[in-house]
Motif scaffolding. Structure first.
Motif, short mmCIF file in Angstrom:
data_model
loop_
_atom_site.label_atom_id
_atom_site.label_comp_id
_atom_site.label_asym_id
_atom_site.label_seq_id
_atom_site.Cartn_x
_atom_site.Cartn_y
_atom_site.Cartn_z
N ARG A 165 -15.01 -25.24 -13.79
CA ARG A 165 -14.27 -24.24 -13.01
C ARG A 165 -13.13 -23.65 -13.81
N LEU A 166 -12.83 -22.41 -13.50
CA LEU A 166 -11.75 -21.65 -14.13
C LEU A 166 -10.69 -21.34 -13.09
N PHE A 167 -9.44 -21.54 -13.46
CA PHE A 167 -8.33 -21.06 -12.65
C PHE A 167 -7.77 -19.82 -13.34
N LEU A 168 -8.04 -18.68 -12.72
CA LEU A 168 -7.77 -17.37 -13.31
C LEU A 168 -6.51 -16.76 -12.73
N GLY A 169 -5.63 -16.30 -13.61
CA GLY A 169 -4.42 -15.62 -13.17
C GLY A 169 -4.62 -14.12 -13.13
N THR A 170 -3.65 -13.40 -12.56
CA THR A 170 -3.75 -11.95 -12.43
C THR A 170 -2.37 -11.32 -12.32
N SER A 171 -2.28 -10.05 -12.72
CA SER A 171 -1.07 -9.28 -12.49
C SER A 171 -1.05 -8.71 -11.08
N GLY A 172 -2.24 -8.56 -10.48
CA GLY A 172 -2.30 -8.02 -9.13
C GLY A 172 -3.73 -7.84 -8.68
N VAL A 173 -3.90 -7.74 -7.37
CA VAL A 173 -5.22 -7.56 -6.77
C VAL A 173 -5.21 -6.27 -5.97
N ARG A 174 -6.12 -5.36 -6.29
CA ARG A 174 -6.22 -4.09 -5.57
C ARG A 174 -6.78 -4.32 -4.17
N PRO A 175 -6.53 -3.37 -3.26
CA PRO A 175 -7.01 -3.52 -1.88
C PRO A 175 -8.51 -3.78 -1.76
N GLY A 176 -9.30 -3.26 -2.71
CA GLY A 176 -10.74 -3.50 -2.67
C GLY A 176 -11.16 -4.84 -3.23
N GLY A 177 -10.19 -5.62 -3.69
CA GLY A 177 -10.49 -6.94 -4.24
C GLY A 177 -10.64 -6.98 -5.74
N HIS A 178 -10.32 -5.87 -6.43
CA HIS A 178 -10.43 -5.84 -7.88
C HIS A 178 -9.23 -6.52 -8.53
N VAL A 179 -9.51 -7.38 -9.50
CA VAL A 179 -8.48 -8.15 -10.20
C VAL A 179 -7.98 -7.32 -11.39
N MET A 180 -6.66 -7.15 -11.49
CA MET A 180 -6.08 -6.28 -12.51
C MET A 180 -5.18 -7.08 -13.46
N ASP A 181 -4.87 -6.45 -14.60
CA ASP A 181 -3.90 -7.03 -15.52
C ASP A 181 -3.09 -5.92 -16.17
#
Length: 250
Positions: A165-181
């Protein structure tokens, strides 16, 4: 924008770009000057920046952005990290992304019998003396400010790894569920981590909703689980569920 997210953005702007006026911050963050002034008072009291007449400036140009961000919403990140650590089973191979929440996950893995693979120097510092943890560092170019390793060597190493398993970080999550950086150079590494893992767990505190960041890492279809404390953003969490993502709210 939520207050905690605004605080994080102010710290990043001042640290990366230098002194900033109240008016410039207000315009950039779509907030009133009065709101920004209150934010600066609090951030000054917390030791994250220096409030000056008309604006703010970094405390020291050599300050570490990782430390700055780690100080924001610490208690909330701890709850998320603790819940993530509870998901891990002994003898698993765990892949930890960079970022302050992933680093906190590492702190809750101490004393376990595991294999931990990471590109985070902060995780290395956290776990280097844990005798029961087999610690594997990915190679690459050092990003000192963010205590991470990036580049083609990091990506190539990940092609030789298979994690439970991976624990993934993010700068933010868009309303549609897209993970951004916000950092383009980290995106290929994050994508390679996703490809190397049987289960992808996104760690995202409430400050990551709504998301910011210019670079798309992945869509909700690439995630298995999200651990968050953001029950208020139901539209995004609903989009996650519709894509088959298990939503765990702490």
């Amino acid at each position: 924008m939520l207050r905690d997210r605004r605080h994080e953005m102010i710290v990043r702007i001042v640290r990366s770009e230098g002194p900033a006026t109240v008016e410039a911050l207000a315009e950039r963050l779509h907030a009133s000057p009065a709101t920004i002034r209150r934010d600066l008072v609090q951030l000054h009291d917390e030791g994250l920046l220096r409030r000056v007449y008309g604006g703010a400036m970094p405390i020291d140009e050599r300050d570490d952005p990782f430390v700055d961000v780690a100080a924001v919403r610490g208690a909330e990140k701890d709850k998320i990290a603790q819940r993530c650590a509870e998901m891990v089973k002994d003898e698993e191979t765990v892949l930890l992304d960079i970022g302050t929440t992933a680093h906190r996950v590492a702190s809750y893995l101490r004393g376990r019998s595991l294999t931990v693979v990471t590109s985070s120097l902060a995780v290395l510092e956290e776990l280097h003396d844990e005798e029961d943890i087999q610690l594997i560092m990915l190679g690459g170019m050092v990003r000192r400010d963010y205590r991470s390793l990036v580049g083609f060597l990091t990506e190539d190493n990940l092609r030789q790894i298979k994690a439970d398993r991976l624990f993934l970080g993010t700068s933010g999550v868009r309303p549609g569920g897209h993970v951004m950086d916000t950092t383009v150079v980290e995106v290929p590494v994050k994508r390679a981590m996703i490809a190397a893992s049987d289960q992808v767990v996104l760690v995202a505190d409430m400050g990551k909703f709504p998301g910011t960041g210019m670079a798309r890492v992945c869509g909700p279809e690439d995630l298995d689980v999200i651990v968050t404390n953001a029950p208020g953003d139901q539209a995004t969490l609903t989009a996650m569920r519709e894509a088959g993502v298990e939503v765990i709210t702490v």
